[in-house]
Design a protein around this motif. Structure first.
Motif: not given
Length: 428
Positions: A202, A223, A228-230, A233, A345, A347
């Motif tokens: 994260n 990416q 975009t948030e994984h 991100g 997402t 995150c």
């Protein structure tokens, strides 16, 4: 311009109300990266980009040496085909070849060394990676490094990574084994040129790792327009670039998932004014960002190589119009809206889990892809081959419903209940 000068300049911009990473410092780096005489293996048909403040310009496309053509047994690399593909790419101006100690049980490094023999090694920047999860003692770091050099038939590895940093590796191996210090020692000895890391966790951990070493030269993160948030991100991409680090990109096609979109997504691309293949849309999304240094692609055939070289030849930061960016946004939203998808997402705020469950990976990378394409075999492969307990974590069956993850989820997902559903629908 060196990194410390860059950081001093961006700090001045920040103090004066400017935007870190913008204006004069980055403009100078980009201008320097376009001088043909200073570009290794320059060819007019390839586009080149600065790799952070390393001072080198790298091809927009890098050759990822993990997903390679195999022989009929499915276990042995087709060396003849791979060597032909790599050399063709280099002849067309590609100058970045990326491998790793554990890739294909060592076959990747071996075939990379063979492909770059006969003068090709001097035309590219060569990378490899040190796998913390199979280290039993600190001395294994040097042993793996020397073995990589023998396989690669080289004395110097240009870009060397600590491979696949996650919370467990950081805590249990990288810090206690003093791996960062060992990396910097290799650089001081001239055995590697640039030090960095690849990452799968994260944003909080990413920033901690970047800030732990002022001398990082680059990082490698996952990416694509779905991620975009994984994991790291977009936030981490910009965080690293603002500190002068080069940013290499892996999984631009999400393990092949974005190559053949479902009809509902393909219709969105088909409606766009300028026609592109799904692969080109995915790659252009990344090349559009000036913070991206090089996009790595695993290429399984000569046709893949030729197509990707063609896409790279017309790439540039800022290449997409506002409407084209919107097209990609619509495609991403459609991917996330298939019936039964979990609003995750990726995150990774929910990990580490007390029972070591790979929650975000299971939801975002495995289950939601299954809901979009219905490919259960792919879902099982992603669990079986990409989710070892010591790295990402265990499967949904390990959840004991403790609920410690619930307050950590910004999406308010009932994680224990959804893990039960993942287990049931994927027949795990």
């Amino acid at each position: 311009m060196d990194r410390r000068t860059f950081l001093k300049g961006t700090a001045t911009l920040a103090a004066g109300g400017g935007v870190i990473g913008a204006s004069a410092p980055l403009s100078a780096v980009w201008a320097a990266a376009q001088q043909p005489a200073d570009i290794r293996n320059h060819q007019p048909g390839m586009r080149y980009r600065p790799h952070g403040l390393t001072g080198v310009s790298v091809s927009a496309l890098g050759f990822g040496m993990l997903r390679l053509p195999m022989l009929a047994d499915g276990k042995t690399v087709d060396e003849t085909q791979v060597i032909r593909m790599v050399r063709h790419a280099v002849d067309q101006g590609l100058n970045y070849v990326d491998t790793g100690y554990v890739y294909l049980d060592g076959q990747s490094e071996t075939v990379t060394g063979k492909a770059l023999a006969g003068g090709y090694r001097d035309r590219v920047y060569l990378t490899s990676k040190s796998p913390w999860w199979i280290m039993e003692r600190p001395e294994d770091f040097e042993r793996f490094f020397d073995e990589s050099r023998r396989r690669l038939q080289t004395d110097v590895i240009d870009f060397y990574h600590i491979h696949m940093i996650m919370h467990r590796g950081w805590k249990e191996k990288i810090v206690p084994f003093r791996l960062i210090e060992k990396m910097e020692r290799l650089k001081a000895q001239g055995k590697i040129r640039f030090s960095g890391f690849s990452f799968h966790d994260n944003v909080t951990l990413f920033k901690k790792i970047v800030d732990a070493n002022a001398d990082w030269d680059f990082c490698l993160i996952q990416q694509n327009y779905l991620d975009t948030e994984h994991e790291a991100g977009l936030v981490s991409l910009k965080y690293a670039a603002a500190r002068g680090m080069g940013v290499s990109i892996m999984e631009p096609l999400r393990n092949g998932f974005l190559v053949t979109p479902p009809p509902e997504v393909q219709q969105i691309f088909d409606a766009a004014e300028r026609k592109r293949s799904p692969v080109e849309w995915a790659l252009d999304y990344l090349w559009n960002m000036p913070e991206v240094s090089v996009v790595l692609s695993g290429m399984g055939s000569m046709q893949n190589v030729m197509d990707n070289l063609a896409y790279a030849s017309r790439s540039a930061p800022g290449m997409l119009s506002a409407e084209e960016v919107a097209v990609i946004g619509r495609a991403a939203r459609r991917y996330r809206s298939f019936d039964g998808a979990i609003p995750c997402t990726g995150c990774y705020n929910c990990i580490p889990c007390p029972r070591n469950v790979a929650i975000g990976y299971l939801f975002n990378m495995v289950f939601n892809q299954y809901k979009a394409d219905g490919d259960m075999a792919r879902a099982h492969r992603l669990i079986r081959y990409s989710m070892s307990p010591i790295q990402r974590g265990d499967g949904p069956q390990a959840c004991d419903q403790c609920g410690q993850c619930l307050p950590k989820c910004p999406q308010g997902i009932d994680i224990p209940a959804e893990l039960k559903r993942v287990q049931r629908e994927l027949r795990l």
